[in-house]
Design an enzyme around this catalytic site. Structure first.
Site, PDB file in Angstrom:
ATOM      1  N   GLY A 122      54.168  31.300 -21.681  1.00 45.71           N
ATOM      2  CA  GLY A 122      53.248  30.695 -20.719  1.00 45.71           C
ATOM      3  C   GLY A 122      52.087  29.962 -21.358  1.00 45.71           C
TER       4      GLY A 122
ATOM      5  N   GLU B 183      61.064  36.991 -27.362  1.00 43.64           N
ATOM      6  CA  GLU B 183      59.993  36.206 -26.756  1.00 43.64           C
ATOM      7  C   GLU B 183      58.686  36.485 -27.494  1.00 43.64           C
ATOM      8  OE1 GLU B 183      61.064  35.223 -22.406  1.00 43.64           O
ATOM      9  OE2 GLU B 183      60.128  37.188 -22.401  1.00 43.64           O
TER      10      GLU B 183
ATOM     11  N   SER C  86      57.758  29.335 -23.375  1.00 45.74           N
ATOM     12  CA  SER C  86      57.481  27.905 -23.201  1.00 45.74           C
ATOM     13  C   SER C  86      58.689  27.015 -23.503  1.00 45.74           C
ATOM     14  CB  SER C  86      56.280  27.481 -24.055  1.00 45.74           C
ATOM     15  OG  SER C  86      55.120  28.186 -23.645  1.00 45.74           O
TER      16      SER C  86
ATOM     17  N   HIS D 114      59.836  43.311 -20.481  1.00 42.93           N
ATOM     18  CA  HIS D 114      59.150  42.029 -20.633  1.00 42.93           C
ATOM     19  C   HIS D 114      57.734  42.269 -21.159  1.00 42.93           C
ATOM     20  CE1 HIS D 114      57.201  38.250 -19.723  1.00 42.93           C
ATOM     21  NE2 HIS D 114      58.412  37.718 -19.743  1.00 42.93           N
TER      22      HIS D 114
ATOM     23  N   GLY E 129      60.667  30.932 -18.163  1.00 38.86           N
ATOM     24  CA  GLY E 129      59.674  31.238 -17.135  1.00 38.86           C
ATOM     25  C   GLY E 129      59.304  29.979 -16.359  1.00 38.86           C
ATOM     26  N   GLY E 130      58.232  29.342 -16.773  1.00 44.73           N
ATOM     27  CA  GLY E 130      57.694  28.183 -16.052  1.00 44.73           C
ATOM     28  C   GLY E 130      58.737  27.137 -15.680  1.00 44.73           C
TER      29      GLY E 130
ATOM     30  N   ASN F 156      63.317  33.481 -15.214  1.00 42.73           N
ATOM     31  CA  ASN F 156      62.420  34.575 -14.825  1.00 42.73           C
ATOM     32  C   ASN F 156      61.311  33.969 -13.968  1.00 42.73           C
ATOM     33  OD1 ASN F 156      60.630  36.680 -14.640  1.00 42.73           O
ATOM     34  ND2 ASN F 156      60.109  36.737 -16.822  1.00 42.73           N
ATOM     35  N   TRP F 157      61.443  34.177 -12.663  1.00 40.06           N
ATOM     36  CA  TRP F 157      60.490  33.527 -11.745  1.00 40.06           C
ATOM     37  C   TRP F 157      59.122  34.209 -11.739  1.00 40.06           C
ATOM     38  CZ3 TRP F 157      63.464  32.077  -6.565  1.00 40.06           C
ATOM     39  CH2 TRP F 157      64.546  31.237  -6.899  1.00 40.06           C
ATOM     40  N   LYS F 158      59.070  35.406 -12.305  1.00 39.25           N
ATOM     41  CA  LYS F 158      57.813  36.184 -12.316  1.00 39.25           C
ATOM     42  C   LYS F 158      57.271  36.338 -10.892  1.00 39.25           C
ATOM     43  CE  LYS F 158      57.140  34.791 -17.050  1.00 39.25           C
ATOM     44  NZ  LYS F 158      56.256  34.509 -18.159  1.00 39.25           N
TER      45      LYS F 158
ATOM     46  N   GLU G  93      54.985  41.065 -20.438  1.00 38.94           N
ATOM     47  CA  GLU G  93      53.921  41.196 -19.435  1.00 38.94           C
ATOM     48  C   GLU G  93      53.877  42.613 -18.873  1.00 38.94           C
ATOM     49  OE1 GLU G  93      55.094  37.739 -17.184  1.00 38.94           O
ATOM     50  OE2 GLU G  93      54.371  36.485 -18.818  1.00 38.94           O
TER      51      GLU G  93
HETATM   52  P1  PGA Z   1      57.554  30.867 -20.107  1.00 40.61           P
HETATM   53  O1  PGA Z   1      57.955  32.394 -19.856  1.00 40.61           O
HETATM   54  O2  PGA Z   1      58.837  30.096 -20.225  1.00 40.61           O
HETATM   55  O3  PGA Z   1      56.741  30.482 -18.912  1.00 40.61           O
HETATM   56  O4  PGA Z   1      56.756  30.839 -21.382  1.00 40.61           O
HETATM   57  C1  PGA Z   1      59.045  32.977 -20.498  1.00 40.61           C
HETATM   58  C2  PGA Z   1      59.144  34.429 -20.139  1.00 40.61           C
HETATM   59  O5  PGA Z   1      58.101  35.094 -20.059  1.00 40.61           O
HETATM   60  O6  PGA Z   1      60.245  34.971 -19.916  1.00 40.61           O
END
Ligand code: PGA
Length: 259
Positions: A177, A171, A217, A99, A238-239, A9-11, A101
């Site tokens: 994050g 998640e 994470s 998600h 994500g990251g 997930n590149w966001k 967010e």
């Molecule tokens: P993260 O994000 O690996 O940066 O914690 C995961 C996600 O939100 O899908």
């Protein structure tokens, strides 16, 4: 059969040239690997603006494309929204729905998410549906109740045939994050719980076939313990998905853990 998957997930990261480079780097690392495509999957979910271009860069057999979100109506006067048909027409096969967010910043709730997931499925997009509790919920011991309600209010409205196309990602919001990862035991406990809830509604076979990803994470330094858990079928990353080497290493680790 259950499929093991790493999904990136590149966001809201990378402009188009940066996204092309990242996808290209992932492709060249994958070219050096042979893995059973019926058992393992790799998905990247770049920003909308990259989908069409990246669909041309990736080798569709090894990497599948997903979007990070989708509009809740089929088409019409919804300025700024992107429809399921649009996503399909630029090569998306998957779509992330719910998600945390988006639940937080866009106040997306169960009712809206049910509309989105139903529309995605009716159009032939495969949803990656996200659930997870906030820190306060876990500290108050409400985490199982929260995750159960997120599933019951949305997923329980689907029919069993739909479930073959749905991926669920657990998640914990406090781990996204933040660098604070759930322990393998915490994650496994919740994944087993989710699989049980799915089994209660759709039966054991559907639950056993379901791909259940962990997210929050997750990176090469901590993935082994997570991927070794029997109800964790991969990661929504994500990251670490923004670094080609880390992302592909996570695939290697998943394959190793599920041998
Ligand atoms: P993260 O994000 O690996 O940066 O914690 C995961 C996600 O939100 O899908």
């Amino acid at each position: 059969m259950r499929k093991y998957i790493v999904a990136g997930n590149w966001k809201m990261n990378t402009n188009l040239p940066e996204g092309e480079k990242l996808a290209g780097d992932i492709m060249s690392l994958l070219q050096q690997r042979n893995f059973d495509l019926t058992r393992y999957g790799v998905i990247i979910a770049p920003p909308y603006t990259h989908l069409y271009r990246l669909s041309q860069i990736i080798d569709n057999s090894k990497v599948r494309l997903g979007a990070q979100n989708m509009g809740w109506e089929e088409k019409g006067a919804y300025t700024g929204e992107i429809s399921a048909d649009m996503l399909l027409s630029v090569g998306s096969e998957y779509v992330i729905i719910g998600h945390s967010e988006r639940r937080k910043y866009q106040k997306e709730g169960d009712e809206l998410l049910l509309k989105k997931i139903s529309l995605a499925l009716s159009k032939g997009l495969k949803p990656i549906f996200c659930v997870g509790e906030e820190l306060a919920d876990r500290e108050a011991g409400r985490h199982f109740d929260i995750v159960k309600s997120q599933i019951v209010n949305v997923i329980y409205h689907l029919v069993p045939e739909d479930m073959q196309k749905v991926i669920i990602a657990y998640e914990p919001v406090w781990a996204i994050g933040t660098g604070k990862v759930a322990t393998p035991e915490q994650a496994q406990e919740m994944h087993a719980f989710i699989r049980q809830i799915i089994s209660d509604k759709f039966g054991n076979q559907v639950a056993q076939d379901l791909t259940l990803l962990y997210g929050g994470s997750c990176k090469p330094a901590n993935a082994q313990g997570l991927f070794e858990q029997k109800d964790i079928d991969g990661g929504l990353i994500g990251g670490a998905s923004l670094k080609a080497q880390d992302f592909v290493t996570l695939l290697d680790m998943l394959i190793e853990a599920k041998k």
